[in-house]
Each structure stands twice: as C-alpha cells, then as structure tokens.
Design an enzyme around this catalytic site. Structure first.
Site, short mmCIF file in Angstrom:
data_model
loop_
_atom_site.label_atom_id
_atom_site.label_comp_id
_atom_site.label_asym_id
_atom_site.label_seq_id
_atom_site.Cartn_x
_atom_site.Cartn_y
_atom_site.Cartn_z
N CYS A 1 5.93 0.12 7.53
CA CYS A 1 5.52 1.19 6.63
C CYS A 1 6.72 1.59 5.79
O CYS A 1 7.84 1.66 6.30
CB CYS A 1 5.04 2.37 7.46
SG CYS A 1 4.59 3.82 6.48
N LEU A 2 6.49 1.84 4.51
CA LEU A 2 7.59 2.23 3.62
C LEU A 2 8.22 3.54 4.05
O LEU A 2 9.37 3.82 3.69
CB LEU A 2 7.09 2.34 2.17
CG LEU A 2 6.61 1.03 1.53
CD1 LEU A 2 5.99 1.30 0.16
CD2 LEU A 2 7.76 0.03 1.41
N GLN B 1 2.88 9.98 1.13
CA GLN B 1 4.18 9.30 1.19
C GLN B 1 5.08 9.62 0.00
O GLN B 1 6.28 9.33 0.03
CB GLN B 1 3.98 7.78 1.26
CG GLN B 1 3.39 7.31 2.58
CD GLN B 1 3.31 5.81 2.62
OE1 GLN B 1 2.34 5.23 2.16
NE2 GLN B 1 4.33 5.17 3.15
N HIS C 1 -4.41 1.47 7.72
CA HIS C 1 -3.05 2.02 7.65
C HIS C 1 -2.99 3.19 6.65
O HIS C 1 -2.45 4.25 6.96
CB HIS C 1 -2.07 0.90 7.27
CG HIS C 1 -0.64 1.32 7.19
ND1 HIS C 1 0.32 0.89 8.09
CD2 HIS C 1 0.01 2.14 6.32
CE1 HIS C 1 1.48 1.44 7.77
NE2 HIS C 1 1.33 2.20 6.69
N GLU C 2 -3.56 2.96 5.46
CA GLU C 2 -3.50 4.02 4.43
C GLU C 2 -4.43 5.19 4.78
O GLU C 2 -4.08 6.34 4.53
CB GLU C 2 -3.83 3.45 3.05
CG GLU C 2 -2.93 2.31 2.57
CD GLU C 2 -1.44 2.58 2.72
OE1 GLU C 2 -1.00 3.75 2.65
OE2 GLU C 2 -0.69 1.61 2.95
N GLY D 1 0.83 -1.20 0.00
CA GLY D 1 0.00 0.00 0.00
C GLY D 1 0.87 1.25 0.00
O GLY D 1 2.01 1.22 0.47
N HIS E 1 -2.62 7.44 7.01
CA HIS E 1 -1.68 8.32 6.30
C HIS E 1 -2.39 9.59 5.82
O HIS E 1 -1.82 10.68 5.88
CB HIS E 1 -1.08 7.61 5.08
CG HIS E 1 0.14 6.78 5.39
ND1 HIS E 1 1.25 7.29 6.02
CD2 HIS E 1 0.43 5.48 5.14
CE1 HIS E 1 2.16 6.33 6.15
NE2 HIS E 1 1.69 5.23 5.62
NI NI Z 1 2.59 3.37 5.56
#
Ligand code: NI
Length: 169
Positions: A92-93, A50, A134-135, A45, A138
């Site tokens: 998380c990236l 991000q 999670h998204e 995701g 963000h």
């Molecule tokens: Ni993330």
C-alpha cells in the site's frame, strides 16, 4: 497536482470516510489529482483518505496509465457481489516498505458513480478484485495490516511505530 500521500498512523486513514453528497468541481479536481498522484507514485490504486480527504472516492488503474481505458474512478462505491478467495502478497502506498499476504475475494462486482454522476458497474477477478477490496477497505478506515492476524500484524505495526518514533516515517 500531485498531493502528498498520508501514511499509516494519520487519522484519515483509520476513519470511516463520508459519502459524497454532491460531485462538485472540487471533487473533480481531487479525482484528477489522485490519478496524477497514483501514476507518479506509481501505484495501481489510490483512495481519497490517502491524500487526506475523508470521502468515499477511489481511483484504480492496473495499467499504471499506459492504457486510458484502464482507469476506474468511482464515487460512493459499493460491493454488489464478492466470491471466492485468493491469497497474494500486497502492499500500500500508505505503508511504504511493507507487504504481506492478504486474503481477498477472487472475483468482485462493484458499483458506484462516475464523475458525471452516472452509475457504473465493474466486475474484476484476480488483481482487479484485490484492488477493489483494498480500496474499499481504505474507505472504511482499514489498511491491509488490519486484515492480518497475530504475529504478522504485530510485527509490521511494531516496525512502523519504531519508524514513527525515530522520525523516519
Ligand atoms: Ni492502499
């Protein structure tokens, strides 16, 4: 085009993202780049903040690009329903090298617009429900460490700050 993924500490990650008013060609290009960036990372995701775009758009694909039916692109997503609770480890990236056990809904229904402006509904449980939350977080300027409490949170934040100070972040 693969875009650089911003990390914890960058302003766009910690701010409420803006509603998309018009799904322009730029939004299409951004969504395409986000999918490419997510697959390259690889991740399941990615939210627009991000990649430094402070707008309400995310992409999710649990298949990591192996199944084209797995790709979900949502503009201005909103929860319709959330139920239950699951505790699993996630990362998380934007926080490479860190993960933690985070409480998430077990099942969630979400709605939003696809890139053609049509309303779409998705229901997911387990990992997909986790990815939705999670998204969505963000888009509200929240990352998974913000869902942790006390020592767990402090430990991760302290380690990140240390890496920032030493220029390794
Ligand atoms: Ni993330």
């Amino acid at each position: 085009m693969i875009r650089p993924i911003v990390k914890y500490g960058e302003e766009t990650l910690h701010r409420h993202a803006a509603v998309v008013l018009d799904i322009t060609a730029d939004i299409h290009a951004l969504a395409r780049d986000m999918v490419e960036t997510m697959y390259a990372a690889p991740g399941i995701g990615l939210a627009a903040p991000q990649v430094g775009a402070p707008i309400r758009l995310f992409v999710i694909d649990l298949s990591l690009g192996h199944d084209h039916r797995g790709l979900i692109t949502l503009v201005n997503p909103e929860f319709v329903e959330r139920e239950g609770m699951q505790l699993e480890e996630e990362g998380c990236l934007s926080l490479p090298g860190f993960n933690a056990t985070v409480a998430r809904p077990e099942r969630a229904t979400i709605k939003g617009l696809d890139l053609e402006g049509h309303e779409r509904f998705y229901t997911g449980d387990g990992l997909l429900a986790r990815a939705f939350q999670h998204e969505m977080d963000h888009l509200d300027g929240r990352v998974f460490v913000d869902r942790l409490r006390g020592i767990k949170r402090d430990l991760i934040v302290r380690r990140i700050r240390k890496q920032i100070r030493s220029g390794k972040w």
